[in-house]
Scaffold this active site. Structure first.
Site, mmCIF file in Angstrom:
data_model
loop_
_atom_site.group_PDB
_atom_site.id
_atom_site.type_symbol
_atom_site.label_atom_id
_atom_site.label_comp_id
_atom_site.label_asym_id
_atom_site.label_seq_id
_atom_site.Cartn_x
_atom_site.Cartn_y
_atom_site.Cartn_z
ATOM 1 N N GLU A 51 0.838 -1.208 0.000
ATOM 2 C CA GLU A 51 0.000 0.000 0.000
ATOM 3 C C GLU A 51 0.870 1.254 0.000
ATOM 4 O O GLU A 51 1.825 1.364 0.773
ATOM 5 C CB GLU A 51 -0.905 -0.030 1.235
ATOM 6 C CG GLU A 51 -2.309 0.415 0.970
ATOM 7 C CD GLU A 51 -3.076 -0.507 0.017
ATOM 8 O OE1 GLU A 51 -3.153 -0.178 -1.185
ATOM 9 O OE2 GLU A 51 -3.595 -1.531 0.476
ATOM 10 N N SER A 152 -11.502 0.718 -6.115
ATOM 11 C CA SER A 152 -11.130 1.213 -7.450
ATOM 12 C C SER A 152 -12.277 1.298 -8.449
ATOM 13 O O SER A 152 -12.149 0.874 -9.603
ATOM 14 C CB SER A 152 -10.016 0.360 -8.056
ATOM 15 O OG SER A 152 -8.855 0.561 -7.357
ATOM 16 N N SER A 153 -13.371 1.863 -8.001
ATOM 17 C CA SER A 153 -14.467 2.084 -8.950
ATOM 18 C C SER A 153 -14.044 3.080 -10.032
ATOM 19 O O SER A 153 -14.464 2.956 -11.192
ATOM 20 C CB SER A 153 -15.719 2.572 -8.226
ATOM 21 O OG SER A 153 -15.433 3.721 -7.454
ATOM 22 N N ASP A 198 -4.079 0.652 -9.559
ATOM 23 C CA ASP A 198 -5.486 0.320 -9.781
ATOM 24 C C ASP A 198 -5.780 0.091 -11.259
ATOM 25 O O ASP A 198 -6.485 -0.843 -11.645
ATOM 26 C CB ASP A 198 -6.388 1.447 -9.249
ATOM 27 C CG ASP A 198 -6.105 1.756 -7.790
ATOM 28 O OD1 ASP A 198 -5.428 0.942 -7.135
ATOM 29 O OD2 ASP A 198 -6.543 2.815 -7.320
HETATM 30 C C1 GLA Z 1 -5.147 4.490 -4.305
HETATM 31 C C2 GLA Z 1 -4.347 4.866 -5.546
HETATM 32 C C3 GLA Z 1 -3.285 3.796 -5.858
HETATM 33 C C4 GLA Z 1 -2.447 3.457 -4.638
HETATM 34 C C5 GLA Z 1 -3.335 3.199 -3.429
HETATM 35 C C6 GLA Z 1 -2.540 3.017 -2.163
HETATM 36 O O1 GLA Z 1 -5.909 3.350 -4.563
HETATM 37 O O2 GLA Z 1 -5.198 5.010 -6.646
HETATM 38 O O3 GLA Z 1 -2.478 4.226 -6.926
HETATM 39 O O4 GLA Z 1 -1.505 4.466 -4.383
HETATM 40 O O5 GLA Z 1 -4.275 4.239 -3.211
HETATM 41 O O6 GLA Z 1 -1.776 1.869 -2.235
#
Ligand code: GLA
Length: 412
Positions: A51, A152-153, A198
């Protein structure tokens, strides 16, 4: 996309791409009175571990979930792109995009379209810049990726849009170039300075696998997630704190400051001894941010190995460690999420929980847990009851499996 719980309470809803295609085809026909010509999908994702490492040139280990955004489209007689969605009441009508127009970006950003429409128009504008020109279109969007929950919508919407553009233009982009184009759409049209994770997983996911991605080189390794005795349990806390985009950008700035102070391009290049040696010159907050990223990269590589060997105990342990690091060093957790992780840990491995952590950008959203398949229902029930009792909030829990990345349903 903006937060809404509209698509999270469906009863007897069927998941997966085929069901999403059927819904999108019906939705399109109802709204526009004719059949769709193209249907494109892209999945949401859950990040198993890694993360806030992607924008530090590090490693991530996400998998696609069997929740999809489907986009159905057909050529329009008007000279417009008309966007409508099953989840959002407002529609958007925009002039058909030009292959290259210097004013296009400001026209899109100043257009009185609903905010979600910008993800689509922005992606289409960048596709047009890359030679994928879609022309006038009617578009219907239907998604069962929970909105604003850290699954990640937004990436699913961008990637489905780019896949649609490829189908219409009859050309394909290199997968990582496509992911980067979608990432740019998010930067430029949604103002979110996200990393590449994502969009990359939504493009590159293969059924039954998580993806180990080297965010510096774009190199990928498919990691099998096909042990029938283990499943991924997602618990949506149904809370979202703070202005997460502002916090996200500030974490990025902290990491950048740490890399500059260490004299390296990105935190990917730092080791823990190197950080410790520089501790006295670093502001304590910056030190802790860097420590999270450095240790998280190591944990991600170790977790990919453990999962490949089906060593769930080790993978789960690394997930707990990741959570502590996010909570204490990177400071992106929140009390509600901590309750979910603690409750999972209290259930323990003997009763089916290998590991648990917050997933996604932070400040709410979801936890991801690795659990024994035959105990998943009981575990979900226990987490629900404990979370409700301690926070007064109703969570949403579901089991998911590693799903297929973006694709086209063919001409409907
Ligand atoms: C969001 C961002 C990703 C990533 C995560 C954390 O989802 O879109 O690119 O940085 O946070 O891991």
């Amino acid at each position: 996309m903006p937060t809404s719980s509209a698509n999270q309470s469906a009863i007897s809803h069927e998941w997966g791409p085929e069901a999403a295609a059927t819904r999108a085809a019906h939705g399109f026909a109802n709204r526009f009175g004719r059949a769709a010509t193209w249907i494109a999908f892209a999945p949401g994702r859950v990040n198993l571990i890694g993360e806030h490492t992607d924008y530090n040139d590090g490693f991530v280990l996400p998998m696609a979930i069997d929740r999809y955004t489907a986009i159905a489209a057909a050529r329009s007689e008007e000279s417009t792109i008309r966007l409508a969605s099953a989840q959002m009441p407002e529609e958007s009508i925009f002039a058909a995009l030009l292959t290259s127009s210097p004013n296009q970006k400001s026209e899109i950003l100043s257009h009185p379209s609903p905010p979600w429409a910008r993800y689509v128009l922005g992606t289409l504008a960048l596709c047009a810049d890359s030679g994928l020109h879609v022309g006038p279109l009617d578009v219907w969007i239907d998604s069962d990726v929970p909105l604003g929950a850290g699954l990640s919508s937004s990436a699913a919407l961008e990637v489905a849009t780019a896949t649609l553009a490829e189908a219409i233009a009859g050309q394909t982009l290199d997968p990582m170039a496509k992911a980067r184009l979608c990432q740019q759409a998010e930067h430029q049209y949604a103002g979110m300075p996200c990393g590449i994770m994502d969009q990359a997983i939504s493009v590159c996911a293969t059924l039954g696998h998580a993806l180990l991605l080297d965010c510096r080189t774009g190199e990928t390794r498919q990691v099998a997630m096909d042990d029938p005795s283990v499943v991924v349990l997602i618990a949506n806390s149904n809370v979202k704190h703070a202005l997460c985009d502002g916090e996200y950008a500030s974490r990025r700035a902290d990491c950048h400051a740490a890399a500059s102070a260490l004299g390296i391009v990105a935190l990917r290049d730092a080791s823990l001894p190197q950080l410790d040696a520089a501790a006295k010159q670093l502001n304590p907050t910056i030190f802790r941010r860097a420590r999270h990223v450095i240790t998280e990269n190591d944990r991600t590589l170790a977790a990919a190995e453990a999962i490949a060997r089906r060593n769930w105990t080790t993978a789960g342990q690394l997930m707990y460690e990741s959570h502590v690091s996010m909570r204490d060093d990177f400071e992106i957790s929140c009390p509600e999420i901590d309750v979910l992780v603690e409750a999972a840990k209290n259930i323990g491995e003997a009763r089916g929980v290998f590991g648990s952590r917050m997933t996604g950008g932070g400040f709410g959203g979801c936890t991801v847990s690795l659990v024994k398949a035959d105990s998943a229902d009981r575990i979900a029930d226990k987490l629900r009851r404990e979370y409700r009792a301690r926070t007064g909030i109703e969570p949403t829990l579901f089991v998911t499996s590693a799903a297929q990345g973006t694709h086209i349903a063919g001409r409907a």
